[in-house]
Design an enzyme around this catalytic site. Structure first.
Site, PDB file in Angstrom:
ATOM      1  N   LYS A   1       2.407   2.615   2.227  1.00  0.00           N
ATOM      2  CA  LYS A   1       2.094   3.434   3.417  1.00  0.00           C
ATOM      3  C   LYS A   1       3.100   3.094   4.514  1.00  0.00           C
ATOM      4  CE  LYS A   1      -2.990   4.034   3.339  1.00  0.00           C
ATOM      5  NZ  LYS A   1      -4.235   3.838   4.131  1.00  0.00           N
TER       6      LYS A   1
ATOM      7  N   LYS B   1       0.829  -1.223   0.000  1.00  0.00           N
ATOM      8  CA  LYS B   1       0.000   0.000   0.000  1.00  0.00           C
ATOM      9  C   LYS B   1       0.855   1.262   0.000  1.00  0.00           C
ATOM     10  CE  LYS B   1      -3.785  -0.449   2.720  1.00  0.00           C
ATOM     11  NZ  LYS B   1      -4.570  -0.808   3.941  1.00  0.00           N
TER      12      LYS B   1
HETATM   13  N1  C2G Z   1     -12.610   5.938   5.968  1.00  0.00           N
HETATM   14  C1  C2G Z   1     -13.766   6.717   6.038  1.00  0.00           C
HETATM   15  N2  C2G Z   1     -13.653   8.063   6.143  1.00  0.00           N
HETATM   16  C2  C2G Z   1     -12.438   8.653   6.198  1.00  0.00           C
HETATM   17  C3  C2G Z   1     -11.265   7.875   6.141  1.00  0.00           C
HETATM   18  C4  C2G Z   1     -11.382   6.499   6.031  1.00  0.00           C
HETATM   19  O1  C2G Z   1     -14.887   6.191   5.992  1.00  0.00           O
HETATM   20  N3  C2G Z   1     -12.370  10.023   6.303  1.00  0.00           N
HETATM   21  C5  C2G Z   1     -12.760   4.483   5.836  1.00  0.00           C
HETATM   22  C6  C2G Z   1     -12.140   3.948   4.555  1.00  0.00           C
HETATM   23  O2  C2G Z   1     -13.027   4.091   3.460  1.00  0.00           O
HETATM   24  C7  C2G Z   1     -11.892   2.483   4.927  1.00  0.00           C
HETATM   25  C8  C2G Z   1     -11.610   2.549   6.442  1.00  0.00           C
HETATM   26  O3  C2G Z   1     -12.077   3.838   6.888  1.00  0.00           O
HETATM   27  O4  C2G Z   1     -13.071   1.722   4.717  1.00  0.00           O
HETATM   28  C9  C2G Z   1     -10.137   2.431   6.762  1.00  0.00           C
HETATM   29  O5  C2G Z   1      -9.453   3.446   6.056  1.00  0.00           O
HETATM   30  P1  C2G Z   1      -7.886   3.217   5.735  1.00  0.00           P
HETATM   31  O6  C2G Z   1      -7.172   2.863   6.985  1.00  0.00           O
HETATM   32  O7  C2G Z   1      -7.413   4.360   4.883  1.00  0.00           O
HETATM   33  O8  C2G Z   1      -7.958   1.888   4.858  1.00  0.00           O
HETATM   34  P2  C2G Z   1      -7.350   1.649   3.403  1.00  0.00           P
HETATM   35  O9  C2G Z   1      -5.940   2.102   3.362  1.00  0.00           O
HETATM   36  O10 C2G Z   1      -8.326   2.162   2.432  1.00  0.00           O
HETATM   37  O11 C2G Z   1      -7.259   0.043   3.374  1.00  0.00           O
HETATM   38  O12 C2G Z   1      -7.939  -4.316   1.682  1.00  0.00           O
HETATM   39  C10 C2G Z   1      -8.534  -3.048   1.931  1.00  0.00           C
HETATM   40  C11 C2G Z   1      -7.529  -2.078   2.469  1.00  0.00           C
HETATM   41  O13 C2G Z   1      -6.842  -2.616   3.581  1.00  0.00           O
HETATM   42  C12 C2G Z   1      -8.221  -0.773   2.865  1.00  0.00           C
END
Ligand code: C2G
Length: 129
Positions: free
Chosen positions: A47, A45
């Site tokens: 990250k 990712k």
């Molecule tokens: N999220 C949200 N609102 C935000 C930020 C994040 O609803 N302002 C949601 C994202 O859409 C996701 C969850 O919180 O469903 C976790 O966000 P992240 O940690 O950024 O996850 P991500 O990097 O998108 O990883 O296999 C799937 C991945 O692991 C998802």
């Protein structure tokens, strides 16, 4: 018992994540969070997490909506997870809209609106002002 699963990095944990977890839990009775490991974040990712996996796991386990935290180590584990944990509903924020529709053969797939005004990137940018 209706079982729900969601996936993510959850770093830095903020209220947008909590909004997602709360709504995901409202869709069932038991919520599993598959938490991206440090290696998965770095290698897949692109990250680099502020908090390491164990700290992010402890934070999520303290949230009353969350019933179980498991590691997310691969993009390809979702089908197995859904089967292994007898998942009824898979939930993600709508930034992933459509990306996991292949799971519809096994369970309900729900994309929830993101909390628009908050993101880890915004937090980091604002703190530098
Ligand atoms: N999220 C949200 N609102 C935000 C930020 C994040 O609803 N302002 C949601 C994202 O859409 C996701 C969850 O919180 O469903 C976790 O966000 P992240 O940690 O950024 O996850 P991500 O990097 O998108 O990883 O296999 C799937 C991945 O692991 C998802």
């Amino acid at each position: 018992m209706k079982r729900v699963i969601t996936y993510g990095t959850f770093d830095l944990l903020h209220y947008g994540h909590i909004n997602l977890l709360r709504r995901a839990k409202q869709l069932g009775d038991y919520l599993i969070v598959a938490l991206s490991t440090d290696e998965f974040n770095k290698n897949e990712k692109n990250k680099v997490c502020y908090f390491p996996y164990e700290k992010r796991k402890a934070l999520l386990e303290s949230i009353r909506f969350v019933d179980l935290v498991i590691p997310e180590e691969s993009w390809d584990q979702k089908k197995t997870d859904v089967a292994l944990y007898h998942i009824d509903t898979f939930v993600m924020g709508d930034d992933w809209e459509g990306k996991f529709d292949f799971l519809k053969e096994q369970c309900e797939v729900v994309y929830l609106p993101r909390t628009k005004e908050i993101s880890t990137t915004k937090i980091k940018t604002d703190l530098q002002k």
